[in-house]
Design a protein around this motif. Structure first.
Motif, PDB file in Angstrom:
ATOM      1  N   GLU A 114       9.471   6.124  -8.888  1.00  0.00           N
ATOM      2  CA  GLU A 114       9.791   5.086  -7.894  1.00  0.00           C
ATOM      3  C   GLU A 114       9.279   5.171  -6.404  1.00  0.00           C
ATOM      4  N   THR A 115       8.905   6.135  -6.057  1.00  0.00           N
ATOM      5  CA  THR A 115       8.154   6.734  -4.897  1.00  0.00           C
ATOM      6  C   THR A 115       6.737   6.129  -5.026  1.00  0.00           C
ATOM      7  N   LYS A 116       6.132   6.458  -6.046  1.00  0.00           N
ATOM      8  CA  LYS A 116       4.615   6.001  -6.233  1.00  0.00           C
ATOM      9  C   LYS A 116       4.644   4.543  -6.068  1.00  0.00           C
ATOM     10  N   VAL A 117       5.335   3.850  -7.026  1.00  0.00           N
ATOM     11  CA  VAL A 117       5.458   2.491  -7.225  1.00  0.00           C
ATOM     12  C   VAL A 117       5.600   1.640  -5.549  1.00  0.00           C
ATOM     13  N   THR A 118       6.406   2.473  -4.832  1.00  0.00           N
ATOM     14  CA  THR A 118       6.796   2.017  -3.642  1.00  0.00           C
ATOM     15  C   THR A 118       5.491   2.075  -2.613  1.00  0.00           C
ATOM     16  N   GLN A 119       4.871   3.160  -2.683  1.00  0.00           N
ATOM     17  CA  GLN A 119       3.830   3.495  -2.040  1.00  0.00           C
ATOM     18  C   GLN A 119       2.828   2.313  -2.108  1.00  0.00           C
ATOM     19  N   VAL A 120       2.409   2.252  -3.456  1.00  0.00           N
ATOM     20  CA  VAL A 120       1.321   1.509  -3.973  1.00  0.00           C
ATOM     21  C   VAL A 120       1.576   0.058  -3.424  1.00  0.00           C
ATOM     22  N   MET A 121       2.873  -0.314  -3.457  1.00  0.00           N
ATOM     23  CA  MET A 121       3.281  -1.949  -3.254  1.00  0.00           C
ATOM     24  C   MET A 121       2.979  -1.948  -1.568  1.00  0.00           C
ATOM     25  N   ASP A 122       3.528  -1.047  -0.898  1.00  0.00           N
ATOM     26  CA  ASP A 122       3.471  -1.241   0.616  1.00  0.00           C
ATOM     27  C   ASP A 122       2.041  -1.173   1.048  1.00  0.00           C
ATOM     28  N   PHE A 123       1.099  -0.314   0.342  1.00  0.00           N
ATOM     29  CA  PHE A 123      -0.089  -0.226   0.771  1.00  0.00           C
ATOM     30  C   PHE A 123      -0.967  -1.326   0.442  1.00  0.00           C
ATOM     31  N   ALA A 124      -0.525  -1.980  -0.925  1.00  0.00           N
ATOM     32  CA  ALA A 124      -1.280  -3.358  -1.017  1.00  0.00           C
ATOM     33  C   ALA A 124      -0.821  -4.317  -0.270  1.00  0.00           C
ATOM     34  N   ARG A 125       0.315  -4.474   0.262  1.00  0.00           N
ATOM     35  CA  ARG A 125       0.835  -5.358   0.947  1.00  0.00           C
ATOM     36  C   ARG A 125       0.397  -5.296   2.343  1.00  0.00           C
ATOM     37  N   GLN A 126       0.006  -4.066   2.957  1.00  0.00           N
ATOM     38  CA  GLN A 126      -0.457  -3.825   4.236  1.00  0.00           C
ATOM     39  C   GLN A 126      -1.917  -4.478   4.238  1.00  0.00           C
ATOM     40  N   HIS A 127      -2.708  -4.244   3.200  1.00  0.00           N
ATOM     41  CA  HIS A 127      -4.048  -4.715   2.896  1.00  0.00           C
ATOM     42  C   HIS A 127      -4.060  -6.340   2.361  1.00  0.00           C
ATOM     43  N   GLN A 128      -3.084  -6.894   2.418  1.00  0.00           N
ATOM     44  CA  GLN A 128      -2.970  -8.158   1.878  1.00  0.00           C
ATOM     45  C   GLN A 128      -3.457  -8.610   0.532  1.00  0.00           C
ATOM     46  N   HIS A 129      -3.136  -7.780  -0.431  1.00  0.00           N
ATOM     47  CA  HIS A 129      -3.439  -7.701  -1.860  1.00  0.00           C
ATOM     48  C   HIS A 129      -2.233  -7.962  -2.528  1.00  0.00           C
ATOM     49  N   PRO A 130      -2.287  -8.900  -3.643  1.00  0.00           N
ATOM     50  CA  PRO A 130      -1.062  -9.137  -4.518  1.00  0.00           C
ATOM     51  C   PRO A 130      -0.902  -8.018  -5.577  1.00  0.00           C
ATOM     52  N   LEU A 131      -1.548  -7.030  -5.522  1.00  0.00           N
ATOM     53  CA  LEU A 131      -1.336  -6.033  -6.525  1.00  0.00           C
ATOM     54  C   LEU A 131       0.040  -5.776  -6.931  1.00  0.00           C
TER      55      LEU A 131
END
Length: 138
Positions: A114-131
Motif C-alpha cells: 500500500e505504501t509503495k503504491v501511494t509513493q508511486v502515484m504521488d511521485f507520478a502526479r508531482q511530475h504530471q504523469h498519468p502512471l
C-alpha cells in the motif's frame, strides 16, 4: 519454610509439595467449591493453555499499468527508486509493461504494498504523469 495463605494444614502441605501449574489446579479446585468433607473424592480441574498459531501475512503484488503518455524512462526511474531494481531489471519490467499492458514490480505484505503504491502515484502526479500503480492479492 513459611507458608502463606489460609486453609487446613493438609492444604498447606500440598501447596508446599507442589509447584507451578499444579498450584493453579489446587486453586481452581478450591474456587470450584470442592468439598473434601462429603466423601465425593478429589475434584479435578484442567487448565488448558491454547497453543498460539502464527499465520503468515497475506502477500500483495504491486503492478504498474501501461498508458500512452508516461515516458519509458520515467517508469524505469520509478522502478529503480521505489522498488530498488537495477537498471537492467527496471528496463526489462518497463518493456514488459509496454508490451503486455501490466508488469509486476514486487510482492509485499499489505502495508508495504500500500505504501509503495501511494509513493508511486504521488511521485507520478508531482511530475504530471498519468502512471497507474495498483496492488492485488497474490
Amino acid at each position: 519454610m513459611q507458608c502463606f495463605g489460609t486453609g487446613s494444614s493438609r492444604q498447606r502441605k500440598e501447596r508446599l509439595s507442589i509447584g507451578g501449574d499444579a498450584m493453579l489446579g489446587l486453586a481452581a479446585r478450591s474456587q470450584a467449591g470442592d468439598d473434601r468433607g462429603n466423601g465425593s473424592g478429589r475434584g479435578t480441574a484442567v487448565i488448558a493453555r491454547p497453543k498460539t498459531k502464527t499465520k503468515k501475512p497475506s502477500l500483495y503484488r504491486v503492478l504498474i499499468l501501461n498508458d500512452d503518455y508516461t515516458p519509458m524512462e520515467f517508469v524505469v526511474h520509478v522502478l529503480e527508486r521505489f522498488f530498488q531494481k537495477n537498471r537492467d531489471d527496471a528496463t526489462r519490467i518497463m518493456l514488459h509493461v509496454h508490451n503486455h499492458g501490466v508488469g509486476e514490480c514486487g510482492v509485499y505484505t499489505f502495508e508495504v504494498a500500500e505504501t509503495k503504491v501511494t509513493q508511486v502515484m504521488d511521485f507520478a502526479r508531482q511530475h504530471q504523469h498519468p502512471l497507474q500503480c495498483v496492488m492485488e492479492k497474490k
